[in-house]
Structures are given as C-alpha cells and as structure tokens.
Enzyme design. Structure first.
Site, PDB file in Angstrom:
ATOM      1  N   ASP A 248      -7.101  -1.636  -4.764  1.00  0.00           N
ATOM      2  CA  ASP A 248      -6.756  -3.020  -5.070  1.00  0.00           C
ATOM      3  C   ASP A 248      -7.878  -3.950  -4.624  1.00  0.00           C
ATOM      4  OD1 ASP A 248      -4.364  -2.190  -6.122  1.00  0.00           O
ATOM      5  OD2 ASP A 248      -3.306  -2.347  -4.214  1.00  0.00           O
ATOM      6  N   LYS A 270      -5.419  -6.440  -8.042  1.00  0.00           N
ATOM      7  CA  LYS A 270      -4.026  -6.879  -8.077  1.00  0.00           C
ATOM      8  C   LYS A 270      -3.783  -7.784  -6.900  1.00  0.00           C
ATOM      9  CE  LYS A 270      -0.866  -3.536  -8.878  1.00  0.00           C
ATOM     10  NZ  LYS A 270       0.529  -3.258  -9.184  1.00  0.00           N
ATOM     11  N   MET A 383       4.470 -11.561   0.819  1.00  0.00           N
ATOM     12  CA  MET A 383       4.130 -12.462  -0.285  1.00  0.00           C
ATOM     13  C   MET A 383       4.909 -13.770  -0.168  1.00  0.00           C
ATOM     14  SD  MET A 383       4.006  -9.610  -3.312  1.00  0.00           S
ATOM     15  CE  MET A 383       5.313  -8.557  -2.735  1.00  0.00           C
TER      16      MET A 383
HETATM   17  N1  SAH Z   1       2.181  -2.326   0.775  1.00  0.00           N
HETATM   18  C1  SAH Z   1       1.779  -3.461   1.559  1.00  0.00           C
HETATM   19  C2  SAH Z   1       2.375  -4.743   1.042  1.00  0.00           C
HETATM   20  C3  SAH Z   1       1.864  -5.129  -0.324  1.00  0.00           C
HETATM   21  S1  SAH Z   1       2.483  -6.679  -0.845  1.00  0.00           S
HETATM   22  C4  SAH Z   1       2.145  -3.222   3.018  1.00  0.00           C
HETATM   23  O1  SAH Z   1       2.867  -2.282   3.313  1.00  0.00           O
HETATM   24  O2  SAH Z   1       1.698  -3.992   3.866  1.00  0.00           O
HETATM   25  C5  SAH Z   1       1.169  -7.756  -0.356  1.00  0.00           C
HETATM   26  C6  SAH Z   1       1.629  -8.634   0.788  1.00  0.00           C
HETATM   27  O3  SAH Z   1       1.564  -7.901   2.001  1.00  0.00           O
HETATM   28  C7  SAH Z   1       0.784  -9.844   1.041  1.00  0.00           C
HETATM   29  O4  SAH Z   1       1.155 -10.917   0.177  1.00  0.00           O
HETATM   30  C8  SAH Z   1       1.120 -10.161   2.456  1.00  0.00           C
HETATM   31  O5  SAH Z   1       2.367 -10.795   2.559  1.00  0.00           O
HETATM   32  C9  SAH Z   1       1.269  -8.778   3.047  1.00  0.00           C
HETATM   33  N2  SAH Z   1       0.033  -8.303   3.692  1.00  0.00           N
HETATM   34  C10 SAH Z   1      -0.756  -7.292   3.312  1.00  0.00           C
HETATM   35  N3  SAH Z   1      -1.775  -7.136   4.181  1.00  0.00           N
HETATM   36  C11 SAH Z   1      -1.628  -8.065   5.122  1.00  0.00           C
HETATM   37  C12 SAH Z   1      -2.355  -8.430   6.295  1.00  0.00           C
HETATM   38  N4  SAH Z   1      -3.465  -7.763   6.681  1.00  0.00           N
HETATM   39  N5  SAH Z   1      -1.913  -9.468   7.029  1.00  0.00           N
HETATM   40  C13 SAH Z   1      -0.804 -10.141   6.676  1.00  0.00           C
HETATM   41  N6  SAH Z   1      -0.073  -9.850   5.597  1.00  0.00           N
HETATM   42  C14 SAH Z   1      -0.480  -8.834   4.820  1.00  0.00           C
END
Ligand code: SAH
Length: 470
Positions: A248, A270, A383
């Site tokens: 991604d 994405k 998100m």
């Molecule tokens: N599969 C991922 C989530 C994907 S959805 C997981 O398990 O973390 C994408 C969302 O994840 C972002 O909009 C944010 O809300 C969160 N996210 C992903 N990485 C992040 C990070 N390093 N710090 C804070 N939020 C994060």
C-alpha cells in the site's frame, strides 16, 4: 549517502602507500589480502614492512614518495601520520588523478576504507562515514558471530558449480537451490570435509532437478504500524524471499527495503481518501503473478485481518485455486495505546474493547452508539479523523459524557508520532490541529498522567523512544 560503496578489482594494479609506522601497518595488513601490487614509500619503515618486502608481498622504496611514483596507480594512501607529509602525498595523488585516502582525515580523503568482515570470497564492508567507528566495530562483531566460517568455502565451491546449476530454470528454482546450499545442505556437508561437500552439491542439485515446480502462493503479511522493529520475524523472512511484493501507498521505506533487490515491487496505492488502486486491479494482479508461480507478499499495514479488505482478496484467490496464508502484524490500536502508556482493557474499567471504523463502503459507519456511550467504554477507532464530528454527534446524542477522554495518536510507532489529547465535547474542534498521516482515535482513554511528556493537554509530539519512561 556521502560515500558510495563499491568493490574494486585490484589484481595486478598498483596501490601506493606513503608511510612506515602504525597507520601504514594497519592499512597494509588489509591491502595484503588483495591481489594488488603494493608499493610502500618510507625512508624508515617498521620491521614488519621490511619483512613483508623480503617475502615479496610488497615492494619497499626506502625514500619519500615522489612525483613520478603515482601515475598508473589505482589508489594512494597517505599514511605518514604527519599532516604536512600527508598533504603532500594527497596533492601528488590528486594532480595525477589518483584517488587518495588520508589516514584519520575523512574530509580530505577521496575514499575511505570500510571495516571488513572477511569470508573471502564473501566480503562484508561496513561504513559509517566516519561518524561512529564504535558502531562499525559492534556491527562487525555481530556479523563475525553470525556468518559461519564455512561461508567463504561454500561460496567458492558454489562459484565452480554455477554453470552446472544452470540446469535448473532461472529464477525461483535456482534461488531455492542456492538457499538450500548455503543455509542447510552446504554447512552440514562442510562439517564432514571437502569431498563430502562436493558430493552433497551434486546430490542437492539432483533433488532440486526432480522437484515439482512450486505453485504461485500469496502471503498476506501484516507490516505493523510503521516501525520496522515491530515487524515479525516471519514477515522479514517472507519479504526476503518474495518474488513479488504488493504494498500500500503508506508502506514505510525501511520495511520495503527488506525485500530482495530483484523482487518486483508493485505499489497499489490505497488510502482512505487520496487516489487509490481499485480492488479489482489488486485482485487481478495477485492472480496474474501467482499464475507465473511467483511467491507473493501482499503487504498490509498493521494487521491484515483488520480493515484491510482481506476477504475480498482471499475470495479471489480461492476462486482461482491459489494457495495463501495470513501472517499477523501489530495493529495500529496496539501501537497507539502503547504510545500513551495505557491498556486497551483494564480490570474494573472495561472487560472488552471495540476495534471499529468510522467508515464503511457506504460512508460513515453506524454502530451500537448507546452501548458505546455508557461509562468506561473503550474503542479504538480506525480511519476516524474525518469522521470525528459524526462520531462526536452520535455519541453525545446517545448520552455519552461530554468529558469522556478521547486521544488521537497519529503515526503511531513512527519517528513523527504525535498525540493529541481531547475530550468528546471538544473533539472535532481539537482535530483542526491534527497532524498529517494515519491516525487512530482512542475513545475513552487519556494518556497516562505519569508520562511526563503527555501531561500537558493539546498537541504533544512524543518520539517513540520516550515511551521507555512508562
Ligand atoms: N490493518 C491496519 C488498519 C488499516 S485501516 C491495522 O491493523 O492497523 C487504516 C487506518 O489504520 C488509518 O486510517 C489509521 O486510522 C490506522 N493506522 C494505520 N497505521 C497507523 C499508525 N501508524 N498510527 C495511527 N493509526 C494508524
């Protein structure tokens, strides 16, 4: 990168060194490992240098370096440990267009000699651009410990066998063969002596020639929240072995660099909002590459089973009879809650936690707001940045206390991690100060007061290292 690492072919090539003391000895010990023609210039050479000259390992000139000594040399070392003499050597070298290294003078040197781990023909060079010799030594010690002594001999035997191994198809099959050799069959056979080693190589080739070709396979790998140290060992190994990596847009560079240089890297952008690759295109890419027998890593941020559209990709693979596995990763909620020194569940406070998104394919997602609005509830909202006003409205409407703590953690675990402390009533206004990057909203949790860096309310940059105080 101020210095570009290369390996120079020195066979039958002149290397000139001016100096006869300790610095000269140190450089010469390294240079004598090469096949260079060494010329040492020193009116008063150390006895070791005289000894090496007597053994014809170098040519000793008992005088100072002169103008005519440099043409034709590939490299020059100014190793007199005397600023004036070294400057003179450097000037002569530069005038002749010869690259010069001045011992202990990084700034005026055209090249530097790295720390070396020698498993000839395998050589590991470590450079810190002069910033941290201690670190270079520590890395060297670490590598020395982990590279078995057999590495060199195994590589040499392999080099004589390269042509024969071409019977195996190029690419994955050949790589698997060599991997087996260097890390399994080779070291085992080497322990039993030279002849056993040659035989083992033939035997191994035979086994590999009669192996059915591997089918394409997809590993859905969680890359964690961003800090490469939070990657699992399995994720590292799979990245290292992958033929194709689909990642991604926000995948951190240090993690992508763990893939092989020859791997096909495909960005399938994405993001919640910006430009994105349609899911069908991603599905099609998976199928297309798997059909060629590729071992594919489909890298997903955090954990691949959370808000990652995993099922759509799995359904596609299943429909095409393509094998897959899921490799979990550390999800953003875990990283975010660690950043504020809190727990997602706590005895006497909340025995369950919600991992939820403020968005679904239809837009803002609906939830059981009434339950969430009750006291002491905790939710990790993915998100959630743009949905903050919606969340706030729904929760207040269903009776949540306006002073319910809400904390936003942006870029959790990354260098630019930032924490925004707020409350339900002020959430959407406070988010005006929200930093860029992925952010997770922790509903019902405030940063632990004991964390000194988090005591002030409002935006607080919290480098991840500072968490060690908790
Ligand atoms: N599969 C991922 C989530 C994907 S959805 C997981 O398990 O973390 C994408 C969302 O994840 C972002 O909009 C944010 O809300 C969160 N996210 C992903 N990485 C992040 C990070 N390093 N710090 C804070 N939020 C994060």
């Amino acid at each position: 990168m101020r210095h570009f690492p290369i390996f120079l072919a020195l066979r039958d090539t002149r290397v000139v060194l001016s100096g006869g003391g300790d610095a000269a000895l140190a450089k010469l010990r390294l240079l004598m490992k090469t096949e260079a023609e060494l010329h040492v210039f020193s009116p008063l050479p150390a006895p070791e240098i005289e000894g090496w000259a007597a053994e014809s390992r170098l040519t000793l000139h008992r005088r100072a370096l002169r103008d005519g000594d440099l043409p034709g040399a590939a490299l020059a070392y100014a190793a007199d440990e005397d600023p004036e003499r070294d400057a003179r050597t450097a000037t002569l070298a530069r005038a002749t267009g010869v690259l010069v290294n001045i011992v202990d003078n990084l700034d005026d040197s055209a090249f530097i000699t790295p720390a070396i781990v020698d498993r000839d023909p395998v050589t590991v060079a470590i450079g810190t651009e002069g910033t941290a010799p201690v670190l270079a030594r520590a890395i060297k010690a670490h590598l020395e410990e982990h590279l078995p002594a057999a590495t060199g001999p195994l590589a040499r035997i392999a080099s004589g066998f390269r042509k024969v191994a071409e019977k195996l198809p190029h690419g994955r099959a050949r790589r698997d063969f060599w991997r087996d050799w260097f890390f399994a069959a080779g070291p085992r056979a080497y322990a039993q002596g030279d002849t056993a080693t040659e035989e083992a190589l033939n035997h191994l080739l035979d086994t590999h020639l009669h192996r059915p070709t591997r089918a394409g396979f997809v590993s859905f790998v969680g890359s964690g929240p961003g800090d490469p140290d939070l990657l699992t060992l399995k994720a590292r190994r799979l990245l290292d072995e992958a033929d194709v990596v689909l990642y991604d847009r926000l995948a951190p560079q240090p993690i992508l660099e763990l893939a092989r240089r020859e791997a096909t890297m495909i960005e399938v952008g994405k993001t919640g909002f910006g430009p994105s690759t349609p899911q069908e295109t991603i599905n099609a890419l998976l199928v297309e590459h798997a059909a060629t027998g590729a071992q594919i890593v489909r890298l997903k941020g955090g954990d691949p089973t959370l808000f990652a559209r995993l099922d759509e990709e799995i359904d596609t693979l299943a429909a095409h009879d393509i094998g897959y596995e899921i490799v979990p990763g550390i999800t953003a909620a875990s990283a975010a809650v660690s950043a504020i020194g809190q727990s997602l569940t706590k005895r006497g406070r909340n025995a369950s936690v919600r991992l939820m998104t403020a968005h679904d394919t239809e837009g803002f997602a609906d939830h059981d707001w009434r339950t969430l609005a009750a006291p002491d509830q905790v939710a990790a909202i993915y998100m959630g940045k743009r949905a903050a006003r919606f969340l706030q409205g729904r929760l207040l409407m269903h009776g949540a206390a306006p002073d319910t703590p809400v904390t936003l953690v942006a870029n959790a675990s990354r260098g630019d991690q930032a924490v925004l402390t707020s409350a339900l009533a002020t959430l959407s206004a406070d988010l005006d100060d929200c930093p860029d990057g992925p952010a997770l909203i922790l509903y019902g949790l405030a940063p632990r007061d004991a964390l000194p860096t988090l005591q002030s309310s409002g935006l607080t940059a919290v480098p991840s290292r500072q968490q060690e105080v908790s």
